[in-house]
Every structure is written in structure tokens, then in C-alpha cells.
Design a protein around this motif. Sequence first.
Motif, mmCIF file in Angstrom:
data_model
loop_
_atom_site.group_PDB
_atom_site.id
_atom_site.type_symbol
_atom_site.label_atom_id
_atom_site.label_comp_id
_atom_site.label_asym_id
_atom_site.label_seq_id
_atom_site.Cartn_x
_atom_site.Cartn_y
_atom_site.Cartn_z
ATOM 1 N N VAL A 10 -61.437 62.131 -16.038
ATOM 2 C CA VAL A 10 -61.981 60.619 -17.299
ATOM 3 C C VAL A 10 -63.228 60.792 -16.597
ATOM 4 O O VAL A 10 -63.856 60.762 -15.554
ATOM 5 N N ASN A 11 -64.395 60.150 -17.682
ATOM 6 C CA ASN A 11 -65.903 60.334 -17.731
ATOM 7 C C ASN A 11 -65.981 58.976 -16.862
ATOM 8 O O ASN A 11 -66.283 57.984 -17.349
ATOM 9 N N SER A 12 -66.819 59.526 -15.555
ATOM 10 C CA SER A 12 -67.418 57.852 -15.075
ATOM 11 C C SER A 12 -66.216 56.944 -14.688
ATOM 12 O O SER A 12 -66.593 55.691 -15.283
ATOM 13 N N ALA A 13 -65.014 57.373 -14.028
ATOM 14 C CA ALA A 13 -64.063 56.192 -14.530
ATOM 15 C C ALA A 13 -64.000 55.143 -13.836
ATOM 16 O O ALA A 13 -63.666 54.136 -14.544
ATOM 17 N N PHE A 14 -64.392 54.805 -12.634
ATOM 18 C CA PHE A 14 -64.921 53.982 -11.989
ATOM 19 C C PHE A 14 -65.601 52.466 -13.317
ATOM 20 O O PHE A 14 -65.013 51.558 -13.560
ATOM 21 N N LEU A 15 -66.747 53.021 -13.777
ATOM 22 C CA LEU A 15 -67.484 52.233 -14.214
ATOM 23 C C LEU A 15 -66.666 52.129 -15.128
ATOM 24 O O LEU A 15 -67.490 51.243 -15.870
ATOM 25 N N THR A 144 -63.519 57.291 -22.420
ATOM 26 C CA THR A 144 -63.154 58.884 -22.268
ATOM 27 C C THR A 144 -63.268 60.160 -21.360
ATOM 28 O O THR A 144 -63.046 59.563 -20.153
ATOM 29 N N VAL A 145 -62.553 61.144 -21.289
ATOM 30 C CA VAL A 145 -62.110 62.144 -21.006
ATOM 31 C C VAL A 145 -62.585 63.693 -21.750
ATOM 32 O O VAL A 145 -62.999 63.641 -21.905
ATOM 33 N N ASN A 146 -62.683 64.613 -20.560
ATOM 34 C CA ASN A 146 -63.254 65.705 -20.793
ATOM 35 C C ASN A 146 -61.741 66.916 -20.546
ATOM 36 O O ASN A 146 -61.799 66.838 -19.327
ATOM 37 N N GLU A 163 -70.522 70.185 -20.446
ATOM 38 C CA GLU A 163 -71.167 69.031 -21.049
ATOM 39 C C GLU A 163 -69.776 67.687 -21.388
ATOM 40 O O GLU A 163 -69.139 67.842 -21.567
ATOM 41 N N LYS A 164 -70.931 66.729 -20.927
ATOM 42 C CA LYS A 164 -70.029 65.671 -20.925
ATOM 43 C C LYS A 164 -70.967 63.975 -21.521
ATOM 44 O O LYS A 164 -71.796 64.385 -21.603
ATOM 45 N N PRO A 165 -69.818 63.708 -22.147
ATOM 46 C CA PRO A 165 -68.865 62.740 -22.097
ATOM 47 C C PRO A 165 -68.262 62.880 -23.733
ATOM 48 O O PRO A 165 -68.710 63.531 -24.621
#
Length: 414
Positions: A10-15, A144-146, A163-165
Motif C-alpha cells: 500500500v502506498n503511504s498506508a497510514f496516510l 493505491t498500491v504498488n 517508482e510510486k504510486p
Amino acid sequence: MNRLIFHIDVNSAFLSWESVRRLQKGLPDLRDIPACIGGDPQKRTGIVVAKSIPAKKYGVQTGEPVAMALRKCPDLVIVKSDFELYIKCSRAFKEICASYAPVMESFSIDEVFLDMTGTSLIYPDPIKTAHEIKDKIRNELGFTVNVGISTNKLLAKMASDFEKPDKVHTLFPEEIPTKMWPLQVRDLLFLGKASEKKLTEAGIYTIGDMAHAREMEIQTLLGNKAGHQLWQYARGIDDSPVRAQPEEAKGFSVETTFNDDIISVEQMLPILLEQCDVVTTRMRRKGKKCTSVSVTFRTLDFRNRSHQTTLPNATDMTDEIYKNAKKLFIESWKGEPLRLIGVALTNLTNESFEQMSLFEDNEQKERHRKLDATMDAIRQKFGNDKITRASIMNSNAGIARKARAQMKNEDEKK
């Protein structure tokens, strides 16, 4: 048959999870503004747990005090951590992932490995399937996820960190020379700062440099075991399986970062007792006892100090764990202001036998054992927040919220 492994992160999960909730309430998306998770929004104290990309552009870093982040970015939006929300979102994310693979391993609250080996008849195009999973999570859950794709867990996880996200990346063995070897050694999975320093001082700057060095040279720098493992990783070698069931816990621990500096024993002891209460409750739920107790604390210069004791008998009693943790802390703390403290229970056993001592008050010990059992029963039936010890009712708010949320999640799964 070649293995096929997905790593989904998960991209920047908590946020991201907090942003989804805020958007449902008509509030701004934290991902689009300078924002961070962690600390107290009113007091503007605590530690940055996660940050948005706009906040990163101001130089805000994960792990730094909120006060320092605010000096870099005065308009930074601060949101308190909510571990119950994170566990709820994590569960929804993992349910989607699990629906695609025969075997899923939960690597952390926001990461999974999927073993897609042998699914070519169902999913003939792995990249297309990865995009399908990624888009389904985004469309149904709002974050979003990678996805990283390869033939082993190491390379799949390395790929997902590109590269994200909201991206899908591959890192197959034939792609290692062009995609992985040019990266700095610090980018190799599980290679820490101390190892990076030793390698760069020896003229090894990239993962490729490390892969082409002699294994003995890396072992001389990093030690036999770590050197062998990391040299293998630099060459893309990893045969670890995707485990549907997690390995049995080797210990139980809890840590608390403080909003305000702790400067007295009187401030610390209620916090330490609550941590011991939480961690021993978790241990008892797994039917374990421990023979080692350790206390770790962090001073203002971000240095961690850890002290451990070995018990004469295995125990699962809160009072006994607390007495030892308290003794360790008082003996080792020199009065420096503290920003973090943690308690860990290790060397676990299932044994129920306990040698009685002529020099202990065994009746009092039995009373403490019954108290633990009563509190455990109430928490199991009515919830983890429905009973606490009177001596810790006024300790710092929010202590051990993550651990209590984890226990609640375990209860709901039963």
C-alpha cells in the motif's frame, strides 16, 4: 516450473487510509497537501509516523519530531494515528489480494506476498493480472498500491519499491543487471545504515559492486552470516517460501513514543505497567510464557539502549513481568529525558510447570494469577478497553493503542 511471486504494498498506508476516511466526510485529501500522521494535532508534539509527498518536498522526514517538521513546513496538517482504522483497512486490502492467489503471506499490516505459481491457466498474463488487482483495490477501497512481480520474494519486493504510486513493476532475473545492480547499496533489502557505511568505505557503492565482489570479502566486512545472506540478495538469490501461516512468534513486544519528554521515574512507571499489562495479555492469549524480559528506551539524541534479564522460571504473570521491567529500568536509566520506551518478552515456552519457592509469597502470587485471568476473561467478553488497572488510569493517553487494536482484531477473527 518457475516460481511467480507478487509483492503488493500500500502506498503511504497510514496516510492513504486516513485520507479515504476524510474524503468520505468531505475533508481535503491528505495526499494532496503537506500532511503527516503521528503526534497530537492540538499540542503539535510527537513523532512523524507517515508523511505526504507534498510534505516530503519541504524536507519532512519520517521519525523526526513534529516540532522539527513544523519548522520546515509551518502549514503542515497533523493527524493522530488510529490503529483500529488501519487494521480495518488492512483487512479489506488483504481480502482482495487473497482472492487472486492460492497462497498469501501477510508480510506486514500493509504488505502481502502472493504465490501465483501454477496459475497460468487462470491468469495467463501476470502483468495484466497485477494491474487488475491494483485497479480493483483503488476503485473499491479508494487507495493505491504498488505491485512487484518476479520469481522470488526478494526481487518482487525490490520491484514494488521502484517508482510510486499506483504502479506495476517487474524484476525478473534477466532484468537484474539493468534494474537492480545500478542502485545504491542502501537500496538492497535488509541492508542497514551500519552495513552501508562499511561497504562504501571499502569502495562498494552499488548493488552491482556488491554482487561482483567475492563473497569472502563481503563476509569480512559484514560478518559470516549477514555477509553471506546479503551477498546472495545482491545476486538476486532467495529461495524463501511464501507462507500462508505466519511463523510462530519468537516474542512479544510493545513500544511507546511520547509526545512530551519523560523526565521522572514517577511519570514512567504507570506507562511501563500498562505496557507490561498489554504485552503479557497478548502472550497469555497465545498460551505462552517467557523466561526473558527486556526494556528499551530512547533518549533525545535518538540513541536506543536495551537491557535484559533472564528469569529463574518461565512466567506469564503481569505483576512478575512488571517487577522485572521496573528493576531493569531503574537500574539502567541515568535520568536523561526520554522519547520512547518499550518492553519485550522473549525465550518463549509452552511449559505449565513452575517450581515453587520457599522464599516467595505463593498465596499472593496465586492472587495475582487469578487477577490476570479475571481481567483476560472480561477483555475477551466485553472488549480490551473495558477494564484497566487503577494505577494506570491516568497514564499518558493513547499508550499501547496499536497493541490493543491488534488484540481486538484477533478477537474479531475468532
